[in-house]
Design an enzyme around this catalytic site. Structure first.
Site, mmCIF file in Angstrom:
data_model
loop_
_atom_site.group_PDB
_atom_site.id
_atom_site.type_symbol
_atom_site.label_atom_id
_atom_site.label_comp_id
_atom_site.label_asym_id
_atom_site.label_seq_id
_atom_site.Cartn_x
_atom_site.Cartn_y
_atom_site.Cartn_z
ATOM 1 N N ASP A 104 -33.566 3.972 -17.022
ATOM 2 C CA ASP A 104 -33.958 4.444 -18.355
ATOM 3 C C ASP A 104 -33.057 5.605 -18.780
ATOM 4 O O ASP A 104 -32.463 6.275 -17.936
ATOM 5 C CB ASP A 104 -35.415 4.937 -18.338
ATOM 6 C CG ASP A 104 -36.385 3.822 -17.968
ATOM 7 O OD1 ASP A 104 -36.037 2.656 -18.177
ATOM 8 O OD2 ASP A 104 -37.470 4.158 -17.466
ATOM 9 N N ILE A 105 -33.041 5.876 -20.071
ATOM 10 C CA ILE A 105 -32.168 6.947 -20.585
ATOM 11 C C ILE A 105 -32.475 8.291 -19.914
ATOM 12 O O ILE A 105 -31.578 9.076 -19.632
ATOM 13 C CB ILE A 105 -32.250 7.022 -22.132
ATOM 14 C CG1 ILE A 105 -31.198 7.989 -22.684
ATOM 15 C CG2 ILE A 105 -33.636 7.389 -22.635
ATOM 16 C CD1 ILE A 105 -30.921 7.843 -24.160
#
Ligand code: URA
Length: 242
Positions: A104-105
């Site tokens: 995920d970011i």
């Protein structure tokens, strides 16, 4: 294997196929010391000494990098809004590299980057159950009860429960610290597993994937080529039947 000179140059990131054709026509490329004239000229990819503007190019069919992903960049090759993990790989000219799987970011940690599609496919295959270990900070008191639930599989809103996962509690408190090893790669899996037991992941970092481990000297945003031993271990790992 003998391949076309323009393909050789383009794969190494010297330029697009049409750009490298121009370089060849302009006499900027030599093969074994002799100026090349034709883009379709065949070169032995492992043996030929190919230079472009005097710089020698070493052909490697595949490249493998261990990247310490920082928070704030996306695990993609292109993105209109965010920085991508590829923006950090400044030393390689290759254009065909991609991240194996996604973080995920806001997740940090180990990400394998390669152009070896077959290996990536094996490592990501749901049947292979490659182990991935994460360090997480979790809002809420994580207990041995959670460890038992994770061991038995939890409902994250999909058809099947999660596969058995190993939870090690490093610190139990209002903000707990844990290590979780999972053998799947479902979307937001770690965060959803904690949500399933009523808790929230506030920090997540991947520490290992199969035989690869993130070591302390590689800082967020840094990367290094895998060693021959790591590549070998990865190939062996991905080939093992489960
Ligand atoms: N699990 C998550 O929830 N996020 C990640 O980035 C990786 C695993």
């Amino acid at each position: 294997m003998a391949i076309r000179l323009d393909k050789f140059l383009a794969e190494l990131g010297v330029g697009t196929r049409s750009e490298v054709k121009k370089y060849i026509k302009a006499g900027l490329v030599t093969v074994d010391g002799v100026p090349a004239k034709k883009p379709e000229q065949k070169v032995e990819e492992r043996e030929a000494k190919v230079c472009c503007r005097g710089r020698e190019l070493t052909y490697a069919a595949y490249e493998y990098y261990l990247f310490h992903k920082p928070a704030g960049c996306v695990s993609a090759t292109q993105d209109k809004v965010h920085k991508t993990v590829m923006d950090y790989l400044t030393d390689t000219l290759r254009k065909d590299l991609f991240p194996v799987g996604r973080l995920d970011i806001d997740t940090e940690g180990l990400l394998l980057i390669t152009n070896d599609g077959a290996l990536a496919h094996e490592l990501l295959s749901p049947e292979k159950h490659v182990a991935k270990t994460y360090y997480a900070k979790v809002k809420g008191r994580v207990t041995e009860e959670d460890a038992l639930l994770f061991q038995n599989g939890v409902d994250i809103g999909e058809e099947k429960l999660t596969r058995p996962a190993k939870l090690v509690i490093l610190h139990e408190g209002d903000l707990s610290e844990v290590e979780l090893t999972i053998t799947e790669g479902r979307f937001h899996q770690v965060k959803r597993m904690f949500e399933a037991v009523g808790k929230q992941v506030v920090y997540l970092k991947r520490l290992s994937m199969g035989p690869l481990t993130l070591t302390e000297e590689l800082l967020p945003g840094e990367y290094r080529p895998l060693t021959a031993r790591e590549i070998e271990a990865l190939k062996r790992h991905s080939a093992e039947p489960f």
